[in-house]
Design an enzyme around this catalytic site. Sequence first.
Site, PDB file in Angstrom:
ATOM      1  N   GLY A  12       0.837  -1.205   0.000  1.00 25.48           N
ATOM      2  CA  GLY A  12       0.000   0.000   0.000  1.00 25.48           C
ATOM      3  C   GLY A  12       0.867   1.248   0.000  1.00 25.48           C
ATOM      4  CG  LEU A  16       1.873   6.336   6.426  1.00 31.04           C
ATOM      5  CD1 LEU A  16       1.880   7.680   7.114  1.00 31.04           C
ATOM      6  CD2 LEU A  16       1.002   5.360   7.213  1.00 31.04           C
ATOM      7  N   GLY A  17       2.842   4.900   2.939  1.00 28.96           N
ATOM      8  CA  GLY A  17       3.735   3.814   2.554  1.00 28.96           C
ATOM      9  C   GLY A  17       4.715   4.249   1.471  1.00 28.96           C
ATOM     10  CG  ASN A 109      -5.470   6.067   9.840  1.00 31.08           C
ATOM     11  OD1 ASN A 109      -4.656   6.527  10.634  1.00 31.08           O
ATOM     12  ND2 ASN A 109      -5.722   6.616   8.658  1.00 31.08           N
ATOM     13  CE  LYS A 191      -2.504   8.227  13.337  1.00 36.55           C
ATOM     14  NZ  LYS A 191      -2.034   7.460  12.192  1.00 36.55           N
ATOM     15  CB  SER A 261      -6.366  10.230   5.018  1.00 40.99           C
ATOM     16  OG  SER A 261      -6.896   9.663   6.197  1.00 40.99           O
ATOM     17  CD  GLU A 273      -8.276   4.591   6.519  1.00 40.05           C
ATOM     18  OE1 GLU A 273      -7.713   3.492   6.684  1.00 40.05           O
ATOM     19  OE2 GLU A 273      -7.700   5.670   6.680  1.00 40.05           O
TER      20      GLU A 273
END
Lengths: 311, 311
Positions: A12, A16-17, A109, A191, A261, A273
């Site tokens: 992914g 981020l990745g 997340n 978080k 995001s 998400e």
Amino acid sequence: MSLDKPVIAVIGAGALGGYYGARMIQHGFDAHLFSPSDCAAIRRDGMRIHSRDGDFSLPPKELRVYDDPRQMPAADLVVVTLKTTANHRLAELVGPVVKNDSIILTLQNGLGNEELLGDLFGPEKIVGGMAFVCINRIAPGEISHTDHGMIRIGEPLGAAAARTRKIAGIFRQSGIPCEAIDDLARGKWDKLIWNLPFNGLGAALDRTTDQLIGSKEGLWLVRRLCEEVIAACRPLNIQFEFNVTEEKIRHTQTMGAYKTSMQIDRQLGRPMEIEAIVSRPLRVAEANSVSVPYMSMLCNMLSVLDSLIAK
Amino acid sequence: MSLDKPVIAVIGAGALGGYYGARMIQHGFDAHLFSPSDCAAIRRDGMRIHSRDGDFSLPPKELRVYDDPRQMPAADLVVVTLKTTANHRLAELVGPVVKNDSIILTLQNGLGNEELLGDLFGPEKIVGGMAFVCINRIAPGEISHTDHGMIRIGEPLGAAAARTRKIAGIFRQSGIPCEAIDDLARGKWDKLIWNLPFNGLGAALDRTTDQLIGSKEGLWLVRRLCEEVIAACRPLNIQFEFNVTEEKIRHTQTMGAYKTSMQIDRQLGRPMEIEAIVSRPLRVAEANSVSVPYMSMLCNMLSVLDSLIAK
């Protein structure tokens, strides 16, 4: 398994990745990136990273990027940075790079990812973590890293172990602040204190973080939701400093006009998400009879938006 | 004063006022329309009404429309259909047509309009009312009336009086269902049971009424907000049938893909009627220590959206 000279798979490689993978490659690690949407563009043009820690580019010849995980080598360290909205495809997308002694680090997340991966590949393989950063993908292979931030990783089943510290070392050797922590669950909820209000409200209202904290009404909403997240995990014996909410708001003030995001997903008509960031914390609260009306309302509002995006 | 052959002024001839004014003129009443935004177009092209009760047009020569209330005659009956977001201009916009024996009927949304007009012109002049209809202005002078509906009017200071029934008669003679009611406050809250959830959620989520009731999450939100409105007015000794919420939802199913006025205002970047439709009911609940978390959250979310529209 060798974490001394590991084969790394980043499953992914979006914002981020893509950023973490590019930093690892920049620092000489053997990282392989699964990025179905950007594979062709990256193979043609490489990657361009705009970062507060220094801009850099990677030409195609230095990059191993794939649009099919079955073409990737089995990895010692599998870093999962998929959107949680793709979690129904974990077996298909992560499975091909997993071998008997792989370690699978999920930086996804919200709640529930360690459990899903553990069910599929064995709980002993799983390490969890949180990335506290502001990274956006602005074009295929082009990433903007606008705010410093730390990765915290930990063991789902106990305190930090030798392998946890070794993985943290791989990130640090790649120029990415990273630390091993002894209480992953607390880190996840820490978080969420930020993620749930700012992703949730950002998507529900289609507003950037500075807009959310730019009015007394927006601050009211952020504070109520932070307080509910803190209340939701108290029955799990997870506690925070009394001023954690104000600390999160103060940090948000340094972030400028950041699009979360989930706001971006809403704008692009992509699934959000909601499950990992909002629904699962809500279910924890409800299972412990903690009153969280604002979280309930936010979850239902996001679900209305999401169901109509899908239509 | 004469309500037998009244001079009528409609202050704010947008969707609602434009439709009612046009119906009155169609049926021979001496109605004068204040419509600053559409005045020029209506003087040039007249009005076109698409209505479930029959389409009709009015040519310019049959219409008396104004962009300045100071050019209008003093009126026996002043019908105020301004957006409540213009309530800070009531003295300037309504004042010029008011004489000593005028009756001022406000059909504006939400709470507080009778009081504001009473403070300006004398509480004895004021009659209040609610329009339960689906009317949209689709172009200057062009109005779509998509759902039947009733006007209910009543006295802010007591039961229906002779003048209340006479005014209801003027509407009925114009082909507009209208009845005088004995409990205006109850009528206002009855309308709010629908108006607050559907206008509020419609604007907050930018979704039509059928979309709001088209998912279990949307229905959950609508029901929680309906229940809070019902709870908010209980300390005022206003009560409803146990199934009022489900009745409102059932009626909404007949309305199709209706955009509430607040959703339209949001889409067009205009100020929204948050104060009259959401904030005032919320303050009534808070003054009586009624817990209304969903209403609070909705109000704050709308305020965030509104403050950023205004910027």
